[in-house]
Write a protein that holds these residues in place. Sequence first.
Motif, mmCIF file in Angstrom:
data_model
loop_
_atom_site.group_PDB
_atom_site.id
_atom_site.type_symbol
_atom_site.label_atom_id
_atom_site.label_comp_id
_atom_site.label_asym_id
_atom_site.label_seq_id
_atom_site.Cartn_x
_atom_site.Cartn_y
_atom_site.Cartn_z
ATOM 1 N N ARG A 89 -10.263 61.638 43.977
ATOM 2 C CA ARG A 89 -10.967 62.584 44.854
ATOM 3 C C ARG A 89 -12.428 62.185 45.066
ATOM 4 O O ARG A 89 -13.080 62.671 45.980
ATOM 5 C CB ARG A 89 -10.901 63.989 44.247
ATOM 6 C CG ARG A 89 -11.741 64.199 43.019
ATOM 7 C CD ARG A 89 -11.509 65.519 42.335
ATOM 8 N NE ARG A 89 -10.379 65.453 41.409
ATOM 9 C CZ ARG A 89 -10.035 66.425 40.583
ATOM 10 N NH1 ARG A 89 -10.727 67.547 40.581
ATOM 11 N NH2 ARG A 89 -9.007 66.299 39.772
ATOM 12 N N PHE A 90 -12.926 61.270 44.221
ATOM 13 C CA PHE A 90 -14.318 60.827 44.316
ATOM 14 C C PHE A 90 -14.442 59.436 44.954
ATOM 15 O O PHE A 90 -15.499 58.827 44.902
ATOM 16 C CB PHE A 90 -14.965 60.797 42.926
ATOM 17 C CG PHE A 90 -14.818 62.098 42.175
ATOM 18 C CD1 PHE A 90 -15.391 63.254 42.657
ATOM 19 C CD2 PHE A 90 -14.092 62.149 40.992
ATOM 20 C CE1 PHE A 90 -15.247 64.461 41.973
ATOM 21 C CE2 PHE A 90 -13.954 63.334 40.297
ATOM 22 C CZ PHE A 90 -14.527 64.495 40.795
ATOM 23 N N GLN A 91 -13.372 58.971 45.565
ATOM 24 C CA GLN A 91 -13.368 57.637 46.164
ATOM 25 C C GLN A 91 -14.377 57.569 47.318
ATOM 26 O O GLN A 91 -14.244 58.264 48.310
ATOM 27 C CB GLN A 91 -11.962 57.313 46.684
ATOM 28 C CG GLN A 91 -11.855 56.076 47.542
ATOM 29 C CD GLN A 91 -12.212 54.814 46.807
ATOM 30 O OE1 GLN A 91 -13.294 54.278 47.004
ATOM 31 N NE2 GLN A 91 -11.308 54.349 45.954
ATOM 32 N N MET A 130 -10.578 61.195 30.698
ATOM 33 C CA MET A 130 -11.873 61.037 31.353
ATOM 34 C C MET A 130 -12.258 62.321 32.076
ATOM 35 O O MET A 130 -11.409 62.995 32.671
ATOM 36 C CB MET A 130 -11.758 59.869 32.337
ATOM 37 C CG MET A 130 -12.996 59.424 32.988
ATOM 38 S SD MET A 130 -12.669 57.996 34.076
ATOM 39 C CE MET A 130 -11.819 56.848 32.991
ATOM 40 N N SER A 131 -13.555 62.659 32.045
ATOM 41 C CA SER A 131 -14.048 63.842 32.753
ATOM 42 C C SER A 131 -14.227 63.541 34.237
ATOM 43 O O SER A 131 -14.211 62.371 34.657
ATOM 44 C CB SER A 131 -15.389 64.286 32.161
ATOM 45 O OG SER A 131 -16.377 63.308 32.434
ATOM 46 N N ASP A 132 -14.400 64.607 35.022
ATOM 47 C CA ASP A 132 -14.668 64.426 36.448
ATOM 48 C C ASP A 132 -15.922 63.588 36.662
ATOM 49 O O ASP A 132 -15.962 62.705 37.529
ATOM 50 C CB ASP A 132 -14.852 65.786 37.138
ATOM 51 C CG ASP A 132 -13.536 66.531 37.325
ATOM 52 O OD1 ASP A 132 -12.484 65.946 37.017
ATOM 53 O OD2 ASP A 132 -13.581 67.689 37.782
ATOM 54 N N GLU A 133 -16.961 63.866 35.867
ATOM 55 C CA GLU A 133 -18.227 63.158 36.012
ATOM 56 C C GLU A 133 -18.061 61.664 35.752
ATOM 57 O O GLU A 133 -18.572 60.824 36.499
ATOM 58 C CB GLU A 133 -19.273 63.740 35.056
ATOM 59 C CG GLU A 133 -19.764 65.139 35.418
ATOM 60 C CD GLU A 133 -18.720 66.222 35.127
ATOM 61 O OE1 GLU A 133 -17.788 65.966 34.329
ATOM 62 O OE2 GLU A 133 -18.837 67.319 35.698
ATOM 63 N N ASP A 134 -17.316 61.333 34.694
ATOM 64 C CA ASP A 134 -17.104 59.921 34.373
ATOM 65 C C ASP A 134 -16.270 59.232 35.450
ATOM 66 O O ASP A 134 -16.548 58.091 35.834
ATOM 67 C CB ASP A 134 -16.407 59.780 33.017
ATOM 68 C CG ASP A 134 -17.330 60.134 31.860
ATOM 69 O OD1 ASP A 134 -18.557 60.102 32.074
ATOM 70 O OD2 ASP A 134 -16.826 60.450 30.773
ATOM 71 N N ASP A 170 -26.686 62.337 43.191
ATOM 72 C CA ASP A 170 -26.308 63.741 43.021
ATOM 73 C C ASP A 170 -25.655 63.977 41.667
ATOM 74 O O ASP A 170 -25.880 65.018 41.020
ATOM 75 C CB ASP A 170 -25.357 64.171 44.140
ATOM 76 C CG ASP A 170 -26.039 64.230 45.503
ATOM 77 O OD1 ASP A 170 -27.284 64.241 45.531
ATOM 78 O OD2 ASP A 170 -25.329 64.245 46.523
ATOM 79 N N ALA A 171 -24.817 63.014 41.246
ATOM 80 C CA ALA A 171 -24.120 63.161 39.971
ATOM 81 C C ALA A 171 -25.079 63.108 38.784
ATOM 82 O O ALA A 171 -24.747 63.558 37.685
ATOM 83 C CB ALA A 171 -23.064 62.055 39.823
ATOM 84 N N ASN A 172 -26.285 62.575 39.028
ATOM 85 C CA ASN A 172 -27.297 62.505 37.975
ATOM 86 C C ASN A 172 -28.450 63.464 38.239
ATOM 87 O O ASN A 172 -29.612 63.175 37.940
ATOM 88 C CB ASN A 172 -27.820 61.065 37.851
ATOM 89 C CG ASN A 172 -26.813 60.140 37.202
ATOM 90 O OD1 ASN A 172 -26.693 60.068 35.982
ATOM 91 N ND2 ASN A 172 -26.047 59.428 38.028
#
Length: 305
Positions: free
Chosen positions: A18-20, A85-89, A118-120
């Motif tokens: 989903r994060f591709q 693995m988490s969503d963030e990872d 954004d993720a950071n």
Amino acid sequence: MTGMTVQAIKIADISPNRFQPRKRFGDAELAELAASIKDKGLLQPVTIRPVTDGSTPFELVLGERRLRATARNGDETINCIVREMSDEDSREIAIIENLQRADLAPIEEAQSVRDLVDANGGNKDIAAEKLKKSADWVKERLTWLTLPPEVQTMIDEKKLNGEQTKFLLQVQEKGATAERLIEVAKTMHRLQLSANKARGMFQQDVDKPKGQRTSSGEAKPVNHAKLVTLFVSMHDGMEMFDFETLGEGEKRTKKLEILKTQAALVRERVTKFEEELRQLPAFIPSEPKQKDPSKRPVLTIKRSA
């Protein structure tokens, strides 16, 4: 299941990441990869993670091209490494892996950088550190996303190079409208102008004070005297052009193509201009000047003594 052993997992049980960040997958490249996998097998397993909130038991982390190519061959399973693995990872790994690929489109690259920032928590320095890039490199990619979508498409289609994109950002910083930016971008592409030549042509856009906008976003009208001067300069330039300056090899080929393109555009515009001239009346009588009654001469009569 959580170890690093390779397992055969049903393709139907794996959802796309989903994060591709990659949006485009070339059909020719997938066909070539599918043929290679069919001939030599899958040399590197894909990475997946177990999920509980999706429509399938697993979600892809790395290897979407390999997954698509394997499915294209009609295989029902694919070799996988399963990792908790988490969503963030998952997001971070997908973004960094794609940014390390040379064939990532420029705007997709910029969008990936934005996602990593954004993720950071919006921290550009952390994103730059994780990408092993400078903070200026990260900031430059983010500015690409401020350009109009039509210009971004031109960048992705390689109709504009990095230097031309920087010039457009300078024009935008001076307060140009989206319409003006698109016009400048299309002109650079159509005339195959380098950034330096574009800077000369659109000098009024980069020299004006920051934030000042033109009312229409267009250059000032040219009067009769200036147009005649331009025609004479263009005529003399073509008459005295030294074809030896074209050089040899690939540079000569590129210069010839630019000249042919610009000559065709000039010819097209001159033809249109001639048609406009033919439609104009040859003579327009000037209106007689109206006399101002208040300015009539006063007749004075001198009386003899």
